[in-house]
Design a protein around this motif. Sequence first.
Motif, PDB file in Angstrom:
ATOM      1  N   TRP A 292       0.812  -1.221   0.000  1.00 54.52           N
ATOM      2  CA  TRP A 292       0.000   0.000   0.000  1.00 54.52           C
ATOM      3  C   TRP A 292       0.841   1.265   0.000  1.00 54.52           C
TER       4      TRP A 292
ATOM      5  N   ASP B  88      -0.002   5.283  -1.049  1.00 51.73           N
ATOM      6  CA  ASP B  88      -0.180   6.260   0.040  1.00 51.73           C
ATOM      7  C   ASP B  88       0.768   7.441  -0.115  1.00 51.73           C
TER       8      ASP B  88
ATOM      9  N   SER C 239      -0.268  11.244  -0.921  1.00 50.34           N
ATOM     10  CA  SER C 239       0.019  12.233   0.110  1.00 50.34           C
ATOM     11  C   SER C 239       0.687  13.476  -0.485  1.00 50.34           C
TER      12      SER C 239
ATOM     13  N   THR D 225      -9.890   6.876   2.847  1.00 55.47           N
ATOM     14  CA  THR D 225      -9.270   7.895   2.006  1.00 55.47           C
ATOM     15  C   THR D 225      -9.855   9.292   2.193  1.00 55.47           C
TER      16      THR D 225
ATOM     17  N   ALA E 241      -4.336   6.462  -2.795  1.00 58.91           N
ATOM     18  CA  ALA E 241      -4.305   6.305  -1.343  1.00 58.91           C
ATOM     19  C   ALA E 241      -5.029   5.015  -0.957  1.00 58.91           C
ATOM     20  N   GLN E 242      -4.406   4.248  -0.037  1.00 62.64           N
ATOM     21  CA  GLN E 242      -4.996   2.993   0.409  1.00 62.64           C
ATOM     22  C   GLN E 242      -5.470   3.091   1.848  1.00 62.64           C
ATOM     23  N   THR E 243      -4.781   3.923   2.639  1.00 63.05           N
ATOM     24  CA  THR E 243      -5.087   4.044   4.071  1.00 63.05           C
ATOM     25  C   THR E 243      -4.925   5.505   4.492  1.00 63.05           C
TER      26      THR E 243
ATOM     27  N   ALA F 147      -1.823   8.036   4.053  1.00 63.51           N
ATOM     28  CA  ALA F 147      -1.652   9.068   3.026  1.00 63.51           C
ATOM     29  C   ALA F 147      -1.902  10.447   3.621  1.00 63.51           C
TER      30      ALA F 147
END
Lengths: 584, 584
Positions: free
Chosen positions: A26, A30, A34, A78, A347-349, A352
Motif C-alpha cells: 500500500w 499512500d 500524500s 481515504t 491512497a490505500q489508508t 496518506a
Amino acid sequence: MPTSTSHSSKLASHLPTWMQHYHRDWLTGDITASLIVALLLIPQGLAYAQLAGLPPMAGLYASIGPLLVYGFFGSSMTQSVGPMAITSAMTAAALAPLAAAGSTQYLILAATLTLLSGLMLTLFGAFKLGGITRILSLPVIQGFSAGTALLIALGQTGSLLGTSWRGDTLLTLAINLPSALHHLQLANVLFGLIGLTLMWLAATPASQLLVKLGMSDKAAQLAGKILPLLVMIILGILLAGFDSAHRIKTLGQLPAAHFASSELKGIGTLDLSSLQSLLLPALLIGLAGFLQSITVAQSIAAASHQSIDANRELLALGNCNLAAALVGGMPVSGGFSRTVVNTNAGAQTPLAGMLSALWIVLALWLLLPLLAFLPQALLAATIILAVSRMISVEQLRLAWQFDPRDGLAWLMTFSGVLLLGPMLGIALGVGIAIALYLWRSQQPHVAVIGRVPNTEHYRNVLRHRVDTTLGILAVRVDENLYFANIANVLVQINAQLANYPESRQLLLVLSAVNSIDYSAVNALKDWKKTLSEQGITLHLAEVKGPVLDTLRHGDLLDQLAHAPFISTYAAMQTLCPPELDYSI
Amino acid sequence: MPTSTSHSSKLASHLPTWMQHYHRDWLTGDITASLIVALLLIPQGLAYAQLAGLPPMAGLYASIGPLLVYGFFGSSMTQSVGPMAITSAMTAAALAPLAAAGSTQYLILAATLTLLSGLMLTLFGAFKLGGITRILSLPVIQGFSAGTALLIALGQTGSLLGTSWRGDTLLTLAINLPSALHHLQLANVLFGLIGLTLMWLAATPASQLLVKLGMSDKAAQLAGKILPLLVMIILGILLAGFDSAHRIKTLGQLPAAHFASSELKGIGTLDLSSLQSLLLPALLIGLAGFLQSITVAQSIAAASHQSIDANRELLALGNCNLAAALVGGMPVSGGFSRTVVNTNAGAQTPLAGMLSALWIVLALWLLLPLLAFLPQALLAATIILAVSRMISVEQLRLAWQFDPRDGLAWLMTFSGVLLLGPMLGIALGVGIAIALYLWRSQQPHVAVIGRVPNTEHYRNVLRHRVDTTLGILAVRVDENLYFANIANVLVQINAQLANYPESRQLLLVLSAVNSIDYSAVNALKDWKKTLSEQGITLHLAEVKGPVLDTLRHGDLLDQLAHAPFISTYAAMQTLCPPELDYSI
C-alpha cells in the motif's frame, strides 16, 4: 483468536485496524497520494483561511493537526479532512457580528468556535447521534450548498479582480458593489480574469483533452487537479519577474508560526454572552461539516465496498476539530474534491493523509518565503473553481420535476442562504424540511372503497369498477393518524358520510396506517360519540400489529361494538351477511 | 329565493343569521343567561386584569367590547368571550421584561399587544388558517394548560394570603418565597384560607348536595357557579362592617373610566424594537386564546348539534381582540367555564352575550362604589378555583399509559412552562409535538413477509407461519419514506439481506407507504446501484396510486428490471414460476 500478553501487542491492539495490518504494497499509493494532496492543500488552506477572515497560515496549521488525528479515529480509508469552503464561509458569517476580522478577539473567537464545534461533534458521537444530519432533506442540502457556493463565489470575485468587494449576504454585496466597481483597475481585472480562465482551462477542459489523447480517466482527472496549480505557480513567477510596481497583490511575507493554542488561552477573556452566542454557530458549523464529511465518506466507500460508521465518523470529525482548535483555530471537515483526488491518486489508508501533514510541515519549513509570491487573485480563483461545481440549476429542475414542493424547499433554502447568509440559511433549511414533511402528511388521502366483483379485494370507488353495499360505508385512510392531520381526516370522512347519507355502519380500513398517536385516538373517541348520536356505528378493519398494540393501551377498542376485523371482506361478511346483501 | 329590494332588507341580509331569524321564544333564556354571565364576569374581569398586571377596571372594559363584537362575527351561539386566566398570565409574562407593571408604558404595551394579537388572528382568519392550532398535539395542550394553571394558582396564593408573593416561573417564585413567608400575617392568612374554603364548598360540593336534594343537574351546576359569588359578597359585607382597621386588603375605590383607546394613542411613542419584541408574544397569545376558544366552541357545538367554522371563529376572535384593544387594552378569548354557564343558563343566541355587556355597563354606572369593598384575597380565590380544574395528573397518567412518548411530551411541556413561563412554554410545546412525531416516523417497522400456505396472502414471518421462497426476499416497509427515515429503512433491509444471503431478487412491498419524497427516491436509486453490484435485483410491489404518480416524475421506475407488480402474489408468480418453486 490469539491472545497476546506482551505490552507492545496490547498497545498495538488499540491502534486502528489499518495500522495493525498495514501491508507493504500500500505504501507507494499512500506516498504518491500524500504528495498530491499536500500540493492541493497548501493553496486551499491559505485561501479558505482568508475566506474565514483569518490569517492565511491558520489554514495550513488547521490542515496538519486534523490529518494526523483522523488516521486514528476515522472509518474512511481515504477521507481528506481540512479547511473547507462552506465551513470557512460560515465561520466568517458567525464571527462578523462579534469582532473585526483579523483582530485578536476574532482569532480567539474563531479558535473557541472550533473548540465548541469539536466538543459538540465528539459528544454527539459518544451518544451515537450519527443520524443527526437526517433532519436535512436532499433538496435542502442541495439548496444550501448551491446558495452558499454562489455567495462564496460572488464574494471572491472581489479578491479575484483586485477590489475589496465583501459581504455576507446578497444584500450587503449589492450595497458594496458601486464602491467596489469604482475601485476597479484594468491591470487587476485583466490578471484576475486571465488567471481564472487559464486555471479553468487547465482543469476540466485539459483533462478531457488528455482523455482524448489516450490518458486513463483517473490519471486525467488527477492532472486536471494539478495543472491549475502549475498555472498558479507559473503566473506567480511571471508576476514576481515583471510586476516590479507590485500592482497585483500577492500573499506577502507570512509569519513563521501561527499556533492557535496561544489564542485558545484567550478564551478566559471571553464573557459569557460571547460564549453563548457561539453555541448555535458551533452547532450549525459542526452539522454542515459533518454532513459534508459523511456524504463524502459514504460515496467513496460505496465505490470501494468499504463500510462507514456514522458515529465513528462523528467522533473522528469531533477530534479533528479539537485538534484544529489547538493548532490552527478554524473548523475543518471532509472535502469532496480533495478526497476524490486522494482516492484516485492511489491512497490505500489514512497514512496518506498523515504523510500529507508531514509534507505540509516540511513545506512550511523550506518553502515559506516562496509562498509570499502567490497572487491573492489566484487564491480567489482556486476558491471560485472549487465551489462553482456546487452551483447546479439542474438539481433544482430535477427536484421540481419530481414534486414542486421539493423544488420549493430547494428554492427557499437557496434564497434563504443568499438573503440571510449561510448560518441562518441552514437553520432555515432544517425548518423547511420538517415543515414540508408535515405539510405532506397533513393532506391525507381518504378513499371510499368497494368490492372488486367476485373477489375478496376492495379498491377505491373512484379508480376501479367496484360494488358498494347500501348502509355500510367502507373508508380507507392512507396516512398515519396524528395530531396535525386527524381533524382533516375526520372532515373528509364526514364529507363522505354526507355523500352516502343512508350509511348506518362506518368501516374504517386502516391497512395503510402505520402509527396513531394519543391526540388522534382521543379525537376518534370524541368523533365516535358524535357518530353514535347520528345513529352510525363505527368499526375498524385491517389494523396493523403495531397500531393494534398501541390502541390496546387506550380504551377506544373497548368502546367499539365489535373487535377490529382482520380484513375488509371479513367485516363485510359479518356486518352484512351475504343472504342479506343488496349491493347497489 | 325571495328577492328583496328595500334598503332595510338589504341591510338585514348582512346581519348574522341568528339576528335575521331571531325568535321571540329565545328571549327569556338569553336574558336569564346574560344576567348570570354578567355576574360572573365582573369579579373575573377584575381578577384577570390584575393577573395581567393591569388596573382592575381594564378587565371590565375588556369584557364589554368583545361581547358586543362576537355577536356579529362568531359562529358559536353560546361562546362567552372575555379576559381569561391563561392569556392574562401570558400577557404579564410577555410585558414583564419590557416595563414595570402598572406604569403608563405597561398600559400602552398591553393595548398594543392586544391590537397586534387581534390583527394577526384577523389576518389568519382572512387567509383561512383555522387549522393553525393543529400544530399542537393533545399532550402538549394539556401539559401547557396544567403548567400554566399551576403557575397562576401558585402566584395567586400570594394575594390570597395577603403577601406580595410574585414570580413568572417556578424559580422566581421559589426565590421570592422566603420574603413572602416573612410578611405573612395571621389575620390575612386565616381570611384567605377560610374564604377559599367557603367559596370551594359553595361550588362543587354545594351543587352535588343540591342534586342529591332533588335539583336538576343543570340548575345545580349553575348554583355551583353563583353561590361562590354570594359567599364573596357576604364576606365583603362582613369585612366592611368588622374590619375597621382595614387589615384585609380590598379592591378600593376604582376610577370611573378606563378606556384603552387613550393608551392606544401612546403607540406612537413606542420604539421599533419594543414593537418587534411584542410580535412573537402577540402570536403566541393569539394562538393560545384561539386554541381555547375553538375548543370551547366545538365541545359546546357538538353537544347541541351546531356547526363551528374555525376560520369564522378566527376572524371573530381577531375582531374581539381589536375591540378589546380599543376599550380595555388586554387580550380576550373564549372561556370554558363561562361558556358552559351561559349555555346551561339557557342562552340561545349571542344576544345573551350582548346583553351581558349591557349589564356590565349598568353595573359600572350604578354599582361602582360597591366594588371597592371586594376583598383582594377573594378575587385571588376566584382565579385559583377557576384554574385548579385544569391541573390534572390523571391526564398525564392516561397519556403515559397510551404511549410513554406522549407522556414525555406532556411532562416536558408542563416542566417547560414551570421553568420558562407560559410564553416560552407554548413555543417549546410546538417544537416538542413536531419532534415527537418525527421521532416516531424515524423508527420504521420493516418486516420480511412470506406466503400464508394455500392463499394469495403474505404476512410477517415473525408473526405468522408462512412459506418463504429461496432466492427471493420479500420485505414490507410500514412507514412513509422520507429524508429522515430512508437511511434507517435501508439499514434494516440490508440487515435482512444479510440474514438471507442466498437472496438474488429483492421485492419491496409498499402497501403501507403513503408517500415518498425526493430524498428517499434518490437514496433508493443509489442503493439500487449498490444492490446491482452485489448481484441483487430490486423489484417493487403494491405501490399505491398516489406514490406511483409521484415515482413517475423521477427515473427510478425506468431503472427497474420489471414494472411494479400489482400484488406480492403476482410478483412471486413472475419472479419464481410455480413449476420452479422450491419453497423452504
